[in-house]
Write a protein that holds these residues in place. Structure first.
Motif, mmCIF file in Angstrom:
data_model
loop_
_atom_site.group_PDB
_atom_site.id
_atom_site.type_symbol
_atom_site.label_atom_id
_atom_site.label_comp_id
_atom_site.label_asym_id
_atom_site.label_seq_id
_atom_site.Cartn_x
_atom_site.Cartn_y
_atom_site.Cartn_z
ATOM 1 N N THR A 1 5.826 5.819 -3.000
ATOM 2 C CA THR A 1 6.587 5.703 -4.140
ATOM 3 C C THR A 1 5.621 5.635 -5.403
ATOM 4 O O THR A 1 4.551 5.194 -5.343
ATOM 5 C CB THR A 1 7.614 4.575 -4.214
ATOM 6 N N GLY A 2 6.020 6.223 -6.412
ATOM 7 C CA GLY A 2 5.487 6.278 -7.700
ATOM 8 C C GLY A 2 6.389 6.493 -8.648
ATOM 9 O O GLY A 2 7.461 6.659 -8.638
ATOM 10 N N ASP B 1 2.778 15.009 -18.663
ATOM 11 C CA ASP B 1 1.818 16.190 -19.358
ATOM 12 C C ASP B 1 0.830 16.408 -18.373
ATOM 13 O O ASP B 1 0.181 17.460 -18.792
ATOM 14 C CB ASP B 1 1.327 15.520 -20.498
ATOM 15 N N ASP B 2 1.006 16.251 -16.904
ATOM 16 C CA ASP B 2 -0.182 16.529 -16.151
ATOM 17 C C ASP B 2 0.668 18.097 -15.417
ATOM 18 O O ASP B 2 1.455 17.828 -14.807
ATOM 19 C CB ASP B 2 -0.115 15.588 -15.073
ATOM 20 N N LYS B 3 -0.275 19.003 -15.468
ATOM 21 C CA LYS B 3 0.301 20.333 -15.330
ATOM 22 C C LYS B 3 0.435 20.538 -13.757
ATOM 23 O O LYS B 3 0.859 21.479 -13.069
ATOM 24 C CB LYS B 3 -0.534 21.581 -15.859
ATOM 25 N N THR B 4 -0.321 19.651 -12.926
ATOM 26 C CA THR B 4 -0.413 19.639 -11.726
ATOM 27 C C THR B 4 0.756 18.895 -11.002
ATOM 28 O O THR B 4 0.952 19.098 -9.679
ATOM 29 C CB THR B 4 -1.783 19.255 -10.797
ATOM 30 N N TYR B 5 1.302 17.789 -11.692
ATOM 31 C CA TYR B 5 2.397 16.867 -11.074
ATOM 32 C C TYR B 5 3.384 17.676 -10.269
ATOM 33 O O TYR B 5 4.056 18.459 -11.038
ATOM 34 C CB TYR B 5 2.760 16.049 -12.106
ATOM 35 N N GLY B 6 3.525 17.564 -9.170
ATOM 36 C CA GLY B 6 4.544 18.190 -8.410
ATOM 37 C C GLY B 6 4.213 19.716 -7.939
ATOM 38 O O GLY B 6 4.841 20.250 -6.846
ATOM 39 N N TYR B 7 3.413 20.455 -8.725
ATOM 40 C CA TYR B 7 3.216 21.688 -8.462
ATOM 41 C C TYR B 7 1.948 21.894 -7.556
ATOM 42 O O TYR B 7 1.660 22.935 -6.963
ATOM 43 C CB TYR B 7 2.909 22.549 -9.630
ATOM 44 N N ASN B 8 1.363 20.894 -7.306
ATOM 45 C CA ASN B 8 0.047 20.783 -6.386
ATOM 46 C C ASN B 8 0.244 19.910 -5.221
ATOM 47 O O ASN B 8 0.591 18.848 -5.577
ATOM 48 C CB ASN B 8 -1.010 20.570 -7.239
ATOM 49 N N GLN B 9 -0.208 20.417 -4.108
ATOM 50 C CA GLN B 9 -0.248 19.404 -3.056
ATOM 51 C C GLN B 9 -0.901 18.003 -3.069
ATOM 52 O O GLN B 9 -0.571 17.095 -2.515
ATOM 53 C CB GLN B 9 -0.542 19.994 -1.762
ATOM 54 N N SER B 10 -2.054 18.173 -4.078
ATOM 55 C CA SER B 10 -2.803 16.998 -4.157
ATOM 56 C C SER B 10 -2.298 15.910 -5.054
ATOM 57 O O SER B 10 -2.785 14.995 -5.243
ATOM 58 C CB SER B 10 -4.314 17.305 -4.644
ATOM 59 N N ASN B 11 -1.116 16.231 -5.703
ATOM 60 C CA ASN B 11 -0.286 15.593 -6.760
ATOM 61 C C ASN B 11 1.189 15.493 -6.570
ATOM 62 O O ASN B 11 1.742 16.102 -7.629
ATOM 63 C CB ASN B 11 -0.790 15.966 -8.317
ATOM 64 N N PRO B 12 1.673 15.274 -5.389
ATOM 65 C CA PRO B 12 2.893 15.348 -5.213
ATOM 66 C C PRO B 12 3.753 14.348 -5.924
ATOM 67 O O PRO B 12 3.301 13.252 -6.202
ATOM 68 C CB PRO B 12 3.177 15.049 -3.732
ATOM 69 N N THR C 1 0.747 -1.254 -0.030
ATOM 70 C CA THR C 1 -0.064 0.082 0.055
ATOM 71 C C THR C 1 0.798 1.088 -0.088
ATOM 72 O O THR C 1 1.792 1.142 0.828
ATOM 73 C CB THR C 1 -0.809 0.064 1.310
ATOM 74 N N GLY C 2 0.539 2.125 -0.830
ATOM 75 C CA GLY C 2 1.396 3.543 -0.924
ATOM 76 C C GLY C 2 2.293 3.386 -1.903
ATOM 77 O O GLY C 2 3.070 4.203 -2.264
ATOM 78 N N ASP C 3 2.513 2.265 -2.678
ATOM 79 C CA ASP C 3 3.487 2.054 -3.872
ATOM 80 C C ASP C 3 2.858 1.821 -5.029
ATOM 81 O O ASP C 3 2.067 0.692 -5.401
ATOM 82 C CB ASP C 3 4.458 0.925 -3.387
ATOM 83 N N THR C 4 3.012 2.630 -5.897
ATOM 84 C CA THR C 4 2.177 2.808 -7.411
ATOM 85 C C THR C 4 3.315 2.774 -8.390
ATOM 86 O O THR C 4 3.291 2.826 -9.589
ATOM 87 C CB THR C 4 1.464 3.936 -7.661
ATOM 88 N N ARG C 5 4.684 2.969 -8.009
ATOM 89 C CA ARG C 5 5.656 2.670 -8.837
ATOM 90 C C ARG C 5 5.621 1.427 -9.840
ATOM 91 O O ARG C 5 5.624 0.405 -9.281
ATOM 92 C CB ARG C 5 7.130 2.606 -8.125
ATOM 93 N N THR C 6 5.847 1.713 -11.280
ATOM 94 C CA THR C 6 5.726 0.504 -12.053
ATOM 95 C C THR C 6 7.058 0.514 -12.792
ATOM 96 O O THR C 6 7.397 -0.611 -13.584
ATOM 97 C CB THR C 6 4.534 0.881 -13.126
ATOM 98 N N LYS C 7 8.068 1.358 -12.557
ATOM 99 C CA LYS C 7 9.148 1.480 -13.425
ATOM 100 C C LYS C 7 10.409 1.507 -12.362
ATOM 101 O O LYS C 7 10.455 2.227 -11.388
ATOM 102 C CB LYS C 7 9.382 2.593 -14.448
ATOM 103 N N THR C 8 11.531 0.655 -12.708
ATOM 104 C CA THR C 8 12.643 0.782 -11.771
ATOM 105 C C THR C 8 13.365 2.307 -12.023
ATOM 106 O O THR C 8 13.235 2.919 -12.988
ATOM 107 C CB THR C 8 13.827 -0.465 -12.373
#
Length: 154
Positions: free
Chosen positions: A139-140, A51-62, A28-35
């Motif tokens: 992890t993601g 291509d997600d403009k919120t990735y990293g910039y928004n607290q809901s998509n860290p 649980t908490g791990d969605t990483r699919t790539k090494t």
């Protein structure tokens, strides 16, 4: 005997390649699919642009760098940040602006809770700053945030 063989396999894998990082135990908490690969000990090799403009910039998509279970959370945060370049291909400087944004995670220390770390980044030669939110509990897949670039393998 199975535990001994599994330990030997882990040791063999970790010793045979110093440029890759194995993911933490899948759970649980791990969605990483790539090494995850490293350029060097302190820098991730980031190859995929978000291509997600919120990735990293928004607290809901860290950005989910993980590492809290192996006591490498802060190191993983720096590995990610060290890989980033600004839109003009110049190196970024950064500092930790603090923790914020409590959230639920099965990897949290107290009551299954964690806190995001907020970093302020500036491209060398500019005064513009951006804030990046990083989750060291989960992890993601790691991607280059929209509008930024990444250090390339030499």
């Amino acid at each position: 005997m199975k535990k001994i063989m599994a330990s030997i396999a882990v040791i063999t894998i970790s010793c045979s390649s110093k440029k890759t990082i194995t993911t933490e135990d899948k759970g649980t908490g791990d969605t990483r699919t790539k090494t995850v690969e490293l350029i060097d000990h302190s820098t991730y090799l980031l190859t995929e642009q978000s291509d997600d403009k919120t990735y990293g910039y928004n607290q809901s998509n860290p950005i989910k760098v993980g590492g809290v279970k192996t006591q490498e959370g802060p190191l993983n945060e720096r590995r990610f940040l060290n890989a980033l370049f600004g839109p003009s291909d110049k190196k970024m400087t950064y500092f930790r602006a603090g923790s914020c944004c409590p959230f639920k995670t099965p990897n949290g220390f107290i009551n299954n809770s964690g806190m995001l770390d907020r970093y302020r980044l500036t491209e060398i030669g500019t005064k513009d700053t951006i804030d990046i939110y990083i989750n060291m509990y989960d992890t993601g897949d790691l991607k280059i945030p929209f509008g930024l670039k990444a250090k390339e393998k030499e």
